[in-house]
Design an enzyme around this catalytic site. Structure first.
Site, PDB file in Angstrom:
ATOM      1  N   ASN A 140       0.851  -1.210  -0.030  1.00  0.00           N
ATOM      2  CA  ASN A 140       0.040   0.227  -0.363  1.00  0.00           C
ATOM      3  C   ASN A 140       0.612   1.275   0.138  1.00  0.00           C
ATOM      4  OD1 ASN A 140      -2.189  -1.790   0.304  1.00  0.00           O
ATOM      5  ND2 ASN A 140      -2.169  -0.928   2.616  1.00  0.00           N
TER       6      ASN A 140
ATOM      7  N   SER B  85      -5.007  -6.025   1.368  1.00  0.00           N
ATOM      8  CA  SER B  85      -4.887  -6.809   1.679  1.00  0.00           C
ATOM      9  C   SER B  85      -6.173  -7.456   0.908  1.00  0.00           C
ATOM     10  CB  SER B  85      -5.211  -7.226   3.738  1.00  0.00           C
ATOM     11  OG  SER B  85      -3.950  -6.145   3.993  1.00  0.00           O
TER      12      SER B  85
END
Length: 370
Positions: A178, A241
């Site tokens: 991320n 995720s």
């Protein structure tokens, strides 16, 4: 190892979107991916998905789908079925929650089993050795798929564990990382043989949080993703995720429908049937594209090594035929695919079907097949 989703946890008694009676409506990714249609073809029965994470709290929406696992690090109950962070429970729900009918959270593969492995502390700063031990446990305890929603440093033991899992015919899936914390595709998503997953938003466009890079294989929804949490609660998360867990659910659907399909061919079905985005062919934002659950379960995909449109007739059966149980002709509850099944498919013709989905047929083979 850093976890890849930032999330908000809602109590059961909260007003929508936290209430269990409303959570399903908030799971926009299910309609986007045509999950209901896909689950009419396969539900993930018979497949075990290992989730090395912050543990998995027993949630009503996971009742019956949560196996006894293990604690690699201290702080759990000894069997992986405790989660003080919410991250692991959220990932498990995205993969295999059954939703108690229509009132709770629904996973992509509600018939699959979750093998919980507590290997990441709530702060997400676990050592590579902890993840390595978790993967070793998954290999030894019958996992068909390992879903890794974290990135971090590698070690010789972790690299060996990942390669051992790939060598054991386990589908290994990992998030790419991320932004802004991660700037390049992290480990283990960067390892050859691992399905590297990026993210898209509600519009199906590249999610701003998702790392880009040449290692990306496929993408899946990663923004405002609702799932299960600890103490019977629900959560909303954004990050790769969530996309990783969704792809793990997709792999479970494939492994359930085609139990004799090797892991590398499961990965090949995901990339070959993905909906192309961005520039034609594979690119660094979308990989081969957004996963297509229905196409991954029904399309006649030529096996790896037979992608050429000039392949000779009879070059090899499609993975649709090769992965079925003996005697399964594709009728009844099993999808028939895009052509009459039970017939040897000319690889060149089948690849032409797939090539139209990917826009061009001269792309290099998926990185995961190397």
């Amino acid at each position: 190892m850093a976890l890849l989703t930032t999330s908000t946890v809602f109590p059961v008694s909260a007003e929508p979107p936290g209430a269990s009676t409303q959570i399903r409506a908030e799971q926009w990714h299910l309609d986007y991916l045509k999950a209901t249609q896909a689950q009419g073809l396969s539900s993930g029965n018979g497949v075990i998905v290992a989730v090395p994470d912050t543990g998995v709290d027993p949630h009503p929406d996971l009742s019956g789908n949560l196996l006894a696992g293990t604690d690699i690090i201290t702080g759990g109950n000894g069997d992986g079925r405790r989660d003080l962070d919410s991250h692991g429970t959220s990932m498990a729900g995205l993969i295999a929650a059954h939703g108690q009918g229509k009132i709770g959270a629904l996973g992509i593969a509600p018939g699959a089993k979750i093998l919980p492995i507590f290997s990441s502390p709530p702060d997400g700063n676990g050592a590579p050795e902890s993840l390595a031990r978790g993967i070793e446990y998954a290999i030894a305890n019958g996992a068909d798929i390992i879903s890794i929603s974290s990135v971090g440093g590698s070690s010789s033991r972790l690299r060996q564990a990942i390669r051992a899992a790939v060598g054991a015919d386990i589908v290994v899936i990992a998030g790419v990382g991320n932004l802004p914390r991660d700037q390049t595709v992290g480990y283990p998503a960067s390892e050859a043989g691992v399905i590297a997953v990026g993210g898209v938003d509600r519009a199906g466009l590249h999610a701003a949080i998702s790392v880009t890079g040449p290692e990306i294989d496929v993408v899946a929804p990663a923004v405002d993703i609702y799932s299960t949490s600890y103490d019977g609660r629900y959560s909303r998360g954004t990050g790769t995720s969530s996309a990783t867990a969704i792809v793990a659910g997709a792999a479970a659907l494939i492994r359930s429908k085609y139990p004799y399909l090797p892991a590398r061919e499961v990965a090949h079905r995901l990339t070959a049937t993905a909906v192309d985005k961005g520039p034609p062919g594979r690119d660094d934002e979308y990989g081969y594209g957004v996963i297509d659950l229905v196409a991954a379960l029904t399309a006649d995909v030529p096996p790896l090594g037979f992608e050429s449109v000039s392949a000779p007739a009879g070059a090899g059966p499609s993975t649709t035929a090769a992965g079925r149980r003996p005697g399964d002709d594709g009728s009844g509850a099993t999808a028939r695919g895009l052509v009459t099944l039970g017939v040897i498919v000319v690889a060149g013709v089948a690849w032409a079907v797939v090539a139209r989905r990917r826009r061009r047929s001269d792309d290099p083979p998926p990185r995961i097949s190397r």
